[in-house]
Design a protein around this motif. Sequence first.
Motif, short mmCIF file in Angstrom:
data_model
loop_
_atom_site.label_atom_id
_atom_site.label_comp_id
_atom_site.label_asym_id
_atom_site.label_seq_id
_atom_site.Cartn_x
_atom_site.Cartn_y
_atom_site.Cartn_z
N CYS A 146 11.36 25.57 45.89
CA CYS A 146 12.75 25.57 45.40
C CYS A 146 13.74 25.37 46.54
CB CYS A 146 13.04 26.85 44.64
SG CYS A 146 12.19 26.93 43.05
N ASN A 147 13.50 26.01 47.68
CA ASN A 147 14.39 25.85 48.82
C ASN A 147 14.41 24.40 49.32
OD1 ASN A 147 15.37 28.47 48.92
ND2 ASN A 147 13.78 29.15 50.35
N TYR A 148 13.24 23.79 49.36
CA TYR A 148 13.16 22.38 49.79
C TYR A 148 13.91 21.48 48.81
CZ TYR A 148 11.52 17.84 51.22
OH TYR A 148 11.49 16.52 51.64
N ILE A 149 13.64 21.64 47.53
CA ILE A 149 14.30 20.82 46.52
C ILE A 149 15.81 21.01 46.58
CG2 ILE A 149 14.64 20.50 44.03
CD1 ILE A 149 11.60 21.12 43.73
N ASN A 150 16.23 22.25 46.74
CA ASN A 150 17.67 22.53 46.81
C ASN A 150 18.30 21.89 48.04
OD1 ASN A 150 20.11 23.63 46.02
ND2 ASN A 150 19.68 25.62 46.89
N LYS A 151 17.69 22.07 49.19
CA LYS A 151 18.26 21.58 50.44
C LYS A 151 18.17 20.06 50.59
CE LYS A 151 17.62 21.98 55.42
NZ LYS A 151 16.77 22.49 56.47
N GLU A 152 17.01 19.50 50.26
CA GLU A 152 16.77 18.09 50.53
C GLU A 152 17.14 17.15 49.38
OE1 GLU A 152 16.02 16.93 53.50
OE2 GLU A 152 15.90 18.97 54.31
N TRP A 153 17.11 17.64 48.17
CA TRP A 153 17.38 16.77 47.03
C TRP A 153 18.70 17.10 46.34
CZ3 TRP A 153 11.96 16.72 44.19
CH2 TRP A 153 11.01 16.16 45.04
N ILE A 154 18.87 18.33 45.91
CA ILE A 154 20.06 18.68 45.13
C ILE A 154 21.32 18.65 46.00
CG2 ILE A 154 21.18 20.45 43.73
CD1 ILE A 154 18.31 21.36 42.89
N ALA A 155 21.26 19.25 47.17
CA ALA A 155 22.45 19.31 48.04
C ALA A 155 22.91 17.92 48.47
CB ALA A 155 22.17 20.17 49.26
N LYS A 156 22.00 16.98 48.55
CA LYS A 156 22.33 15.62 48.98
C LYS A 156 22.66 14.69 47.82
CE LYS A 156 19.64 16.08 53.19
NZ LYS A 156 18.51 15.60 53.99
N TRP A 157 22.57 15.20 46.61
CA TRP A 157 22.83 14.40 45.40
C TRP A 157 24.33 14.13 45.29
CZ3 TRP A 157 19.75 11.70 42.41
CH2 TRP A 157 20.19 11.28 41.16
N LYS A 158 24.70 12.92 45.03
CA LYS A 158 26.11 12.53 44.96
C LYS A 158 26.73 12.77 43.59
CE LYS A 158 26.15 10.92 49.17
NZ LYS A 158 26.65 11.73 50.23
N GLY A 159 25.93 13.03 42.59
CA GLY A 159 26.44 13.21 41.25
C GLY A 159 26.48 14.67 40.83
N SER A 160 26.57 14.87 39.54
CA SER A 160 26.63 16.21 38.97
C SER A 160 25.23 16.81 38.84
CB SER A 160 27.28 16.16 37.59
OG SER A 160 26.45 15.43 36.69
N ILE A 161 25.20 18.10 38.56
CA ILE A 161 23.93 18.77 38.30
C ILE A 161 23.26 18.15 37.08
CG2 ILE A 161 22.87 20.97 37.61
CD1 ILE A 161 24.98 22.34 39.38
N ARG A 162 24.05 17.85 36.08
CA ARG A 162 23.52 17.23 34.87
C ARG A 162 22.87 15.88 35.18
NH1 ARG A 162 23.94 17.29 29.36
NH2 ARG A 162 25.65 18.74 29.17
N SER A 163 23.53 15.07 35.99
CA SER A 163 22.96 13.76 36.32
C SER A 163 21.69 13.91 37.14
CB SER A 163 23.98 12.87 37.03
OG SER A 163 24.27 13.34 38.32
N PHE A 164 21.65 14.90 38.04
CA PHE A 164 20.44 15.16 38.80
C PHE A 164 19.30 15.51 37.84
CE2 PHE A 164 17.35 17.79 40.95
CZ PHE A 164 17.14 17.12 42.15
N ALA A 165 19.58 16.42 36.91
CA ALA A 165 18.56 16.84 35.94
C ALA A 165 18.07 15.65 35.12
CB ALA A 165 19.12 17.92 35.03
N ASP A 166 18.99 14.84 34.64
CA ASP A 166 18.62 13.66 33.84
C ASP A 166 17.76 12.69 34.64
OD1 ASP A 166 19.99 14.66 31.65
OD2 ASP A 166 21.76 13.39 31.97
N GLU A 167 18.15 12.43 35.88
CA GLU A 167 17.42 11.48 36.72
C GLU A 167 16.04 12.00 37.14
OE1 GLU A 167 18.13 8.30 37.83
OE2 GLU A 167 19.76 8.38 36.37
N HIS A 168 15.87 13.31 37.11
CA HIS A 168 14.60 13.90 37.54
C HIS A 168 13.78 14.44 36.37
CE1 HIS A 168 16.75 13.61 41.33
NE2 HIS A 168 15.55 13.62 41.90
N ASP A 169 14.20 14.11 35.16
CA ASP A 169 13.45 14.44 33.94
C ASP A 169 13.17 15.94 33.80
OD1 ASP A 169 12.24 13.78 31.54
OD2 ASP A 169 10.27 13.47 32.45
N VAL A 170 14.21 16.75 34.10
CA VAL A 170 14.11 18.20 33.92
C VAL A 170 15.37 18.69 33.22
CG1 VAL A 170 12.57 18.62 35.87
CG2 VAL A 170 15.03 18.72 36.22
#
Length: 76
Positions: free
Chosen positions: A9-33
């Motif tokens: 979770c720390n890796y995903i948060n730091k390396e993927w979510i924190a660097k995402w340019k869109g919203s949390i919703r768009s991250f979730a949609d793009e990652h199928d979660v």
Amino acid sequence: MSNLSIEICNYINKEWIAKWKGSIRSFADEHDVDEKTVRQIIDIKNTPYKIGLYTLENMCTARGLTLESFFKLIKR
């Protein structure tokens, strides 16, 4: 909660979510979660969350990674 789940979770948060340019919703949609799952990963320090293998696989697949390559990234 297992240290492995926290590391994931720390890796995903730091390396993927924190660097995402869109919203949390768009991250979730793009990652199928579910968006709730993303929020739980973000809030891992305050609320225990054990990420499921299926969820991790969906996220890795969306990023073009295998589970094996993901675990190499987190050195596990």
